[in-house]
Design an enzyme around this catalytic site. Structure first.
Site, PDB file in Angstrom:
ATOM      1  N   LYS A  93      -7.826  38.129  -8.140  1.00 30.70           N
ATOM      2  CA  LYS A  93      -6.593  38.466  -8.868  1.00 30.70           C
ATOM      3  C   LYS A  93      -5.363  38.092  -8.042  1.00 30.70           C
ATOM      4  O   LYS A  93      -5.357  38.253  -6.819  1.00 30.70           O
ATOM      5  CB  LYS A  93      -6.584  39.990  -9.135  1.00 30.70           C
ATOM      6  CG  LYS A  93      -5.323  40.498  -9.794  1.00 30.70           C
ATOM      7  CD  LYS A  93      -5.410  41.990 -10.111  1.00 30.70           C
ATOM      8  CE  LYS A  93      -4.072  42.481 -10.660  1.00 30.70           C
ATOM      9  NZ  LYS A  93      -4.076  43.894 -10.985  1.00 30.70           N
ATOM     10  N   GLU A 118       5.706  53.424 -11.068  1.00 25.16           N
ATOM     11  CA  GLU A 118       4.610  53.314 -10.089  1.00 25.16           C
ATOM     12  C   GLU A 118       4.900  53.932  -8.731  1.00 25.16           C
ATOM     13  O   GLU A 118       5.754  53.488  -7.980  1.00 25.16           O
ATOM     14  CB  GLU A 118       4.255  51.824  -9.910  1.00 25.16           C
ATOM     15  CG  GLU A 118       2.987  51.616  -9.131  1.00 25.16           C
ATOM     16  CD  GLU A 118       2.446  50.209  -9.251  1.00 25.16           C
ATOM     17  OE1 GLU A 118       2.924  49.437 -10.108  1.00 25.16           O
ATOM     18  OE2 GLU A 118       1.547  49.869  -8.469  1.00 25.16           O
TER      19      GLU A 118
HETATM   20  C1  LIG Z   1       4.230  43.526 -11.527  1.00 26.79           C
HETATM   21  C2  LIG Z   1       4.650  44.375 -12.439  1.00 26.79           C
HETATM   22  O1  LIG Z   1       3.828  45.327 -13.014  1.00 26.79           O
HETATM   23  C3  LIG Z   1       2.595  45.712 -12.419  1.00 26.79           C
HETATM   24  C4  LIG Z   1       2.430  47.144 -12.683  1.00 26.79           C
HETATM   25  C5  LIG Z   1       1.833  47.589 -13.843  1.00 26.79           C
HETATM   26  C6  LIG Z   1       1.160  46.694 -14.675  1.00 26.79           C
HETATM   27  C7  LIG Z   1       0.983  45.396 -14.315  1.00 26.79           C
HETATM   28  C8  LIG Z   1       0.215  44.464 -15.185  1.00 26.79           C
HETATM   29  O2  LIG Z   1      -0.375  44.902 -16.194  1.00 26.79           O
HETATM   30  O3  LIG Z   1       0.200  43.264 -14.938  1.00 26.79           O
HETATM   31  C9  LIG Z   1       1.468  44.879 -12.997  1.00 26.79           C
HETATM   32  O4  LIG Z   1       0.379  44.851 -12.122  1.00 26.79           O
HETATM   33  C10 LIG Z   1       6.041  44.356 -12.932  1.00 26.79           C
HETATM   34  O5  LIG Z   1       6.416  45.202 -13.733  1.00 26.79           O
HETATM   35  O6  LIG Z   1       6.821  43.481 -12.491  1.00 26.79           O
END
Ligand SMILES: C=C(O[C@H]1C=CC=C(C(=O)O)[C@@H]1O)C(=O)O
Ligand SMILES: [Mg+2]
Length: 464
Positions: free
Chosen positions: A218, A267
Site C-alpha cells: 500500500k 484522525e
Molecule cells: C490521506 C487522507 O486520508 C486518510 C485517512 C482516512 C482515510 C483514508 C483513505 O480511505 O484513503 C486515508 O488513508 C486524507 O484525508 O488526506
C-alpha cells in the site's frame, strides 16, 4: 495597585531568579488560575490584537479538551531527520523539569504545542518555509478548557522584566473578556489550480502496478489544490466555520506570521495519559448519503467492501504491532466500525494499550508515524515511493500535530483535511490509500471528497 495575584506572580519570579543562578539556566514560571466560562473562539479572536500571527487553537471532537495559546514564551525547533521527536522532547524536559508553578493541579501546567513535517527527507519547496521539520511553542498566555473547567496560564521566565509581568497581567485580563468580532464577508474564490488530473491518475497506476508486482502492499498518494481568493483569507472565520461544520473532528490552527496551517481531522495518532495509550486506525472511505437510508446503505457497503477492508486492515496490523513493541494489553475490537463526518465516512478501529513509565510520548510518535493510513506498507519502501512519485511538498500535511505537558503526557493527531493559508492563497491537501485493486478514477473522486471540509470552511462550495 499591587493585587494579591500579582504579588504571587512576583514571589514566584523572585524564587525563580535564585533557582536560575543555582542551576545556571533560566527558570520557567507557569502561573495558572481558574476562570469563569469563556468561549474559546472569542478568546482566540481577542488574542489576535496582542499576538498577531502567533496563535494556536486545538479542540478534540467532544470539546472536553480545548486549548488556545497566544504568543511565544519559547520556541523549540529541529530540522532534518535526526531524532526530531526525541530532540524536542528532551529540550522541553530540560526546561519543564525545572519550572515553578503556583499550584499543584497536575492537569494544568505549562504545555508546548506544534507539529512535525510529514517527511523530513523529502525535498523542500518555499511553500512551507515558516514550518520547520519540528516546531513547538510554549505560549505566553494560554486558555485551557478541560471537562468544562476553564483555566488561564501565563508563562514567564526568571530573566523577564517586572514591566513585562505587569503587561502580561493586563493582557490576560483583557483576553478574559473575549472578542465577538465576526466577519460577515468571506473572500471569494477566483481560481482553483491543480496538477493535471490525468498525470495524478497515471501516478496511481504506476503504484498499483508496483503493488501487483509484489514490491509493496500500500502507498498513500496525495494531491494539492491551490485556491486563489479575491481578498485575504480570514483565519478566525475559517475556524468558526470548521467548528460549526466539523463537530466530529479535532480542530487545529497553527499561526506562523502571515501563514496559518489549519484543519479539521478525525484522525488521532496517539494519546498518552500516564500509562494509558490510545490510538486509532482510520482508513477506507465512502461518501455520505442524502437520506438516512442511503447513508446506511453506503456505510454497509464500506463495511463489506474488500478493497477498503484490506486498505484498513494494513493500518490495524501495523499500529498493533508498533504498539506491542513498547506496550502491553494492546486491544482492538475485531471488526471496524464507521466514523462519520459531514462529507465522508471511514472505517475506524480504536486501539487502547498500557505502557510503562520508561516509555515517552516521543517514543510512541516515533514508532507510529507514519502509519499506513498516510504513508503505506511496508513503511520504508512506501515512503521512498511517495518521495519519487508524488509531485508536491506535503510539509505538515499528514504529519503529527499536537501537544505535550511536563508529565510527558499529551496527544498527537494526524494533520489531514487541512490547508496552508497564505494571504489570498490556500493550499489544500488530500490523499488516499492505494492498494492493488485501486481504481485511479475512484481514488481521484475520493480526494475530491476529502477537500470538501476545507473548501466548505473557506466558503468555496455551496452546501446543499
Ligand atoms: C490521506 C487522507 O486520508 C486518510 C485517512 C482516512 C482515510 C483514508 C483513505 O480511505 O484513503 C486515508 O488513508 C486524507 O484525508 O488526506
Ligand atoms: Mg481510501
Amino acid at each position: 495597585m499591587i493585587t494579591k495575584q500579582f504579588h504571587h506572580i512576583l514571589g514566584l519570579w523572585e524564587e525563580a531568579k535564585v533557582k536560575a543562578s543555582n542551576i545556571n539556566q533560566p527558570v520557567l514560571i507557569s502561573y495558572t488560575e481558574k476562570v469563569d466560562q469563556l468561549d474559546p473562539l472569542k478568546y482566540f479572536k481577542a488574542s489576535a490584537r496582542h499576538f498577531p500571527g502567533q496563535r494556536f487553537y486545538w479542540s478534540n471532537p467532544t470539546k472536553s479538551h480545548v486549548m488556545v495559546g497566544a504568543g511565544v514564551a519559547k520556541e523549540f525547533t529541529a530540522n532534518g531527520t535526526q531524532e526530531r521527536f526525541h530532540g524536542i522532547e528532551k529540550e522541553w524536559k530540560r526546561f519543564s523539569g525545572q519550572s515553578l508553578k503556583n499550584q499543584d493541579n497536575q492537569k494544568i501546567g505549562p504545555v508546548i504545542y506544534g507539529g512535525f513535517s510529514f517527511d523530513p527527507k523529502k525535498e523542500k519547496t518555499k511553500l512551507w518555509d515558516n514550518f520547520a521539520d519540528a516546531l513547538f511553542v510554549l505560549p505566553t498566555i494560554m486558555f485551557t478548557s478541560i471537562d468544562n473547567e476553564n483555566y488561564m496560564t501565563i508563562n514567564y521566565w526568571s530573566d523577564s522584566e517586572e514591566s513585562h509581568l505587569q503587561e502580561l497581567m493586563r493582557i490576560k485580563e483583557e483576553l478574559g473578556k473575549g472578542s465577538s468580532i465576526s466577519h460577515a464577508f468571506a473572500p471569494e474564490i477566483v481560481k482553483c489550480l491543480e496538477m493535471d488530473p490525468n498525470d495524478w491518475k497515471e501516478s496511481i497506476q504506476t503504484v498499483t502496478n508496483r503493488i501487483s508486482d509484489g514490491v509493496m502492499d500500500k502507498v498513500v498518494l496525495a494531491r494539492e489544490l491551490r485556491v486563489l481568493f479575491n481578498d485575504e483569507i480570514n483565519v478566525d472565520h475559517v475556524l468558526e466555520n470548521l467548528l460549526e461544520e466539523q463537530s466530529n473532528s479535532y480542530l487545529f490552527t497553527v499561526e506562523r506570521g502571515s501563514d496559518c496551517f489549519i484543519g479539521a481531522t478525525p484522525e488521532q495518532l496517539v494519546k498518552k495519559d500516564s500509562n494509558h495509550v490510545h490510538s486509532m486506525c482510520l482508513a477506507g472511505s465512502i461518501g455520505r448519503g442524502a437520506t438516512l437510508q442511503e447513508d446506511e446503505k453506503l456505510g454497509k457497503n464500506l463495511l463489506t467492501d474488500n478493497k477498503n477492508i484490506h486498505e484498513h486492515e494494513l493500518v490495524v496490523q501495523m499500529i498493533k504491532s508498533a504498539l506491542q513493541e513498547v506496550c502491553h494489553d494492546v486491544t482492538t475490537p475485531t471488526e471496524p466500525n464507521l466514523y462519520k463526518m459531514k462529507h465522508i465516512q471511514h472505517l475506524h478501529t480504536p486501539v487502547t494499550a498500557n505502557t510503562g513509565k520508561e516509555v515517552t510520548l516521543a517514543d510512541l510518535v516515533n514508532l507510529l508515524h507514519p502509519t499506513p493510513a498516510l504513508g503505506g506498507y511496508p513503511r520504508e519502501i512506501s515512503m521512498e515511493t511517495i518521495r519519487e512519485v508524488e509531485k508536491l511538498d506535503r510539509g505538515w500535511y499528514a504529519g503529527p500535530l499536537g501537544w505535550m505537558d511536563e508529565q510527558n503526557d499529551g496527544e498527537f493527531i494526524v494533520a489531514i483535511r487541512s490547508g496552508l493559508l497564505q494571504g489570498k492563497e490556500a493550499s489544500l491537501f488530500a490523499g488516499c490509500g492505494i492498494v492493488g485493486d485501486s481504481d485511479p478514477e475512484s481514488e481521484y473522486r475520493e480526494t475530491q471528497m476529502k477537500f470538501r471540509p476545507m473548501l466548505s470552511a473557506l466558503g468555496g462550495i455551496k452546501e446543499s
